[in-house]
Design a protein around this motif. Structure first.
Motif, PDB file in Angstrom:
ATOM      1  N   GLN A   1     -44.321 -27.266 -85.961  1.00 28.63           N
ATOM      2  CA  GLN A   1     -44.163 -26.718 -87.475  1.00 28.63           C
ATOM      3  C   GLN A   1     -43.053 -25.944 -87.891  1.00 28.63           C
ATOM      4  O   GLN A   1     -42.514 -24.875 -87.136  1.00 28.63           O
ATOM      5  CB  GLN A   1     -45.447 -25.951 -87.589  1.00 28.63           C
ATOM      6  N   GLY A   2     -42.356 -26.327 -88.930  1.00 33.97           N
ATOM      7  CA  GLY A   2     -41.283 -25.502 -89.387  1.00 33.97           C
ATOM      8  C   GLY A   2     -39.876 -26.365 -88.974  1.00 33.97           C
ATOM      9  O   GLY A   2     -38.860 -26.128 -89.586  1.00 33.97           O
ATOM     10  N   LEU A   3     -39.914 -27.451 -88.070  1.00 35.77           N
ATOM     11  CA  LEU A   3     -38.789 -28.194 -87.853  1.00 35.77           C
ATOM     12  C   LEU A   3     -38.637 -29.369 -88.982  1.00 35.77           C
ATOM     13  O   LEU A   3     -39.590 -29.861 -89.277  1.00 35.77           O
ATOM     14  CB  LEU A   3     -38.922 -28.855 -86.555  1.00 35.77           C
ATOM     15  N   THR A   4     -37.491 -29.428 -89.230  1.00 30.17           N
ATOM     16  CA  THR A   4     -37.319 -30.602 -90.257  1.00 30.17           C
ATOM     17  C   THR A   4     -37.247 -32.082 -89.588  1.00 30.17           C
ATOM     18  O   THR A   4     -36.860 -31.946 -88.202  1.00 30.17           O
ATOM     19  CB  THR A   4     -36.053 -30.475 -91.172  1.00 30.17           C
ATOM     20  N   SER A   5     -37.206 -33.030 -90.146  1.00 27.93           N
ATOM     21  CA  SER A   5     -36.871 -34.286 -89.571  1.00 27.93           C
ATOM     22  C   SER A   5     -35.498 -34.423 -88.805  1.00 27.93           C
ATOM     23  O   SER A   5     -35.277 -34.875 -87.727  1.00 27.93           O
ATOM     24  CB  SER A   5     -36.803 -35.576 -90.552  1.00 27.93           C
ATOM     25  N   GLU A   6     -34.443 -33.827 -89.482  1.00 26.63           N
ATOM     26  CA  GLU A   6     -33.112 -33.758 -89.112  1.00 26.63           C
ATOM     27  C   GLU A   6     -33.099 -32.999 -87.754  1.00 26.63           C
ATOM     28  O   GLU A   6     -32.411 -33.056 -86.701  1.00 26.63           O
ATOM     29  CB  GLU A   6     -32.111 -33.177 -90.065  1.00 26.63           C
TER      30      GLU A   6
ATOM     31  N   MET B   1     -32.440 -17.665 -84.348  1.00 30.79           N
ATOM     32  CA  MET B   1     -32.993 -19.007 -84.307  1.00 30.79           C
ATOM     33  C   MET B   1     -34.606 -19.159 -83.541  1.00 30.79           C
ATOM     34  O   MET B   1     -34.382 -18.300 -82.579  1.00 30.79           O
ATOM     35  CB  MET B   1     -32.210 -19.986 -83.518  1.00 30.79           C
ATOM     36  N   LYS B   2     -35.550 -19.702 -84.187  1.00 26.41           N
ATOM     37  CA  LYS B   2     -36.789 -19.615 -83.488  1.00 26.41           C
ATOM     38  C   LYS B   2     -36.671 -20.617 -82.385  1.00 26.41           C
ATOM     39  O   LYS B   2     -36.117 -21.796 -82.202  1.00 26.41           O
ATOM     40  CB  LYS B   2     -37.860 -20.079 -84.209  1.00 26.41           C
ATOM     41  N   SER B   3     -37.420 -20.300 -81.096  1.00 28.58           N
ATOM     42  CA  SER B   3     -37.595 -21.228 -80.160  1.00 28.58           C
ATOM     43  C   SER B   3     -38.900 -22.024 -79.934  1.00 28.58           C
ATOM     44  O   SER B   3     -39.782 -21.389 -80.451  1.00 28.58           O
ATOM     45  CB  SER B   3     -37.282 -20.380 -78.694  1.00 28.58           C
ATOM     46  N   TYR B   4     -38.626 -23.120 -79.503  1.00 25.72           N
ATOM     47  CA  TYR B   4     -39.982 -24.023 -79.442  1.00 25.72           C
ATOM     48  C   TYR B   4     -40.261 -24.213 -78.129  1.00 25.72           C
ATOM     49  O   TYR B   4     -39.624 -25.169 -77.304  1.00 25.72           O
ATOM     50  CB  TYR B   4     -39.932 -25.213 -80.347  1.00 25.72           C
ATOM     51  N   PRO B   5     -41.530 -23.715 -77.325  1.00 28.37           N
ATOM     52  CA  PRO B   5     -41.727 -24.492 -76.332  1.00 28.37           C
ATOM     53  C   PRO B   5     -41.974 -26.000 -76.201  1.00 28.37           C
ATOM     54  O   PRO B   5     -42.517 -26.471 -77.095  1.00 28.37           O
ATOM     55  CB  PRO B   5     -43.140 -23.791 -75.813  1.00 28.37           C
ATOM     56  N   TYR B   6     -41.816 -26.615 -75.056  1.00 24.68           N
ATOM     57  CA  TYR B   6     -41.971 -28.054 -74.987  1.00 24.68           C
ATOM     58  C   TYR B   6     -42.388 -28.443 -73.445  1.00 24.68           C
ATOM     59  O   TYR B   6     -42.183 -27.635 -72.752  1.00 24.68           O
ATOM     60  CB  TYR B   6     -40.887 -28.837 -75.424  1.00 24.68           C
ATOM     61  N   TYR B   7     -43.060 -29.393 -73.264  1.00 22.93           N
ATOM     62  CA  TYR B   7     -43.432 -30.088 -72.120  1.00 22.93           C
ATOM     63  C   TYR B   7     -42.831 -31.524 -71.953  1.00 22.93           C
ATOM     64  O   TYR B   7     -42.610 -32.274 -72.870  1.00 22.93           O
ATOM     65  CB  TYR B   7     -45.024 -30.403 -72.021  1.00 22.93           C
ATOM     66  N   ILE B   8     -42.386 -31.903 -70.723  1.00 24.30           N
ATOM     67  CA  ILE B   8     -41.847 -33.220 -70.407  1.00 24.30           C
ATOM     68  C   ILE B   8     -42.987 -34.008 -69.888  1.00 24.30           C
ATOM     69  O   ILE B   8     -43.429 -33.402 -68.543  1.00 24.30           O
ATOM     70  CB  ILE B   8     -40.739 -33.246 -69.700  1.00 24.30           C
ATOM     71  N   CYS B   9     -43.707 -34.828 -70.174  1.00 22.16           N
ATOM     72  CA  CYS B   9     -44.799 -35.703 -69.591  1.00 22.16           C
ATOM     73  C   CYS B   9     -44.259 -37.025 -69.280  1.00 22.16           C
ATOM     74  O   CYS B   9     -43.410 -37.741 -69.851  1.00 22.16           O
ATOM     75  CB  CYS B   9     -45.812 -35.899 -70.718  1.00 22.16           C
ATOM     76  N   ASP B  10     -44.703 -37.447 -68.086  1.00 22.02           N
ATOM     77  CA  ASP B  10     -44.411 -38.899 -67.502  1.00 22.02           C
ATOM     78  C   ASP B  10     -45.585 -39.946 -68.190  1.00 22.02           C
ATOM     79  O   ASP B  10     -46.869 -39.523 -67.842  1.00 22.02           O
ATOM     80  CB  ASP B  10     -44.549 -38.880 -66.187  1.00 22.02           C
ATOM     81  N   VAL B  11     -45.122 -40.860 -68.704  1.00 23.44           N
ATOM     82  CA  VAL B  11     -46.192 -41.854 -69.314  1.00 23.44           C
ATOM     83  C   VAL B  11     -45.886 -43.227 -68.941  1.00 23.44           C
ATOM     84  O   VAL B  11     -44.980 -43.573 -68.349  1.00 23.44           O
ATOM     85  CB  VAL B  11     -46.276 -41.917 -70.926  1.00 23.44           C
ATOM     86  N   PHE B  12     -47.047 -43.750 -68.848  1.00 19.28           N
ATOM     87  CA  PHE B  12     -47.021 -45.475 -68.211  1.00 19.28           C
ATOM     88  C   PHE B  12     -46.855 -45.416 -66.948  1.00 19.28           C
ATOM     89  O   PHE B  12     -46.199 -46.220 -66.341  1.00 19.28           O
ATOM     90  CB  PHE B  12     -46.062 -46.254 -69.065  1.00 19.28           C
TER      91      PHE B  12
END
Length: 45
Positions: free
Chosen positions: A29-34, A1-12
């Motif tokens: 890229q490569g992730l489906t909507s589901e 399974m591919k891993s995807y880095p992500y960031y959590i940002c505070d908005v507003f």
């Protein structure tokens, strides 16, 4: 399974941890909507 880095940002807000959280995947890229919906469900974003 591919891993995807992500960031959590505070908005507003101008205070750290004071706004709404937004998860940002710089390269989803490569992730489906589901798969994206599943990711938001398990991470509460």
């Amino acid at each position: 399974m591919k891993s995807y880095p992500y960031y959590i940002c505070d908005v507003f807000t101008d205070k750290r941890f004071g706004g709404n959280q937004l998860a940002v995947l710089p390269d989803a890229q490569g992730l489906t909507s589901e798969q994206m919906q599943h990711w938001t469900d398990i991470n509460h974003h």
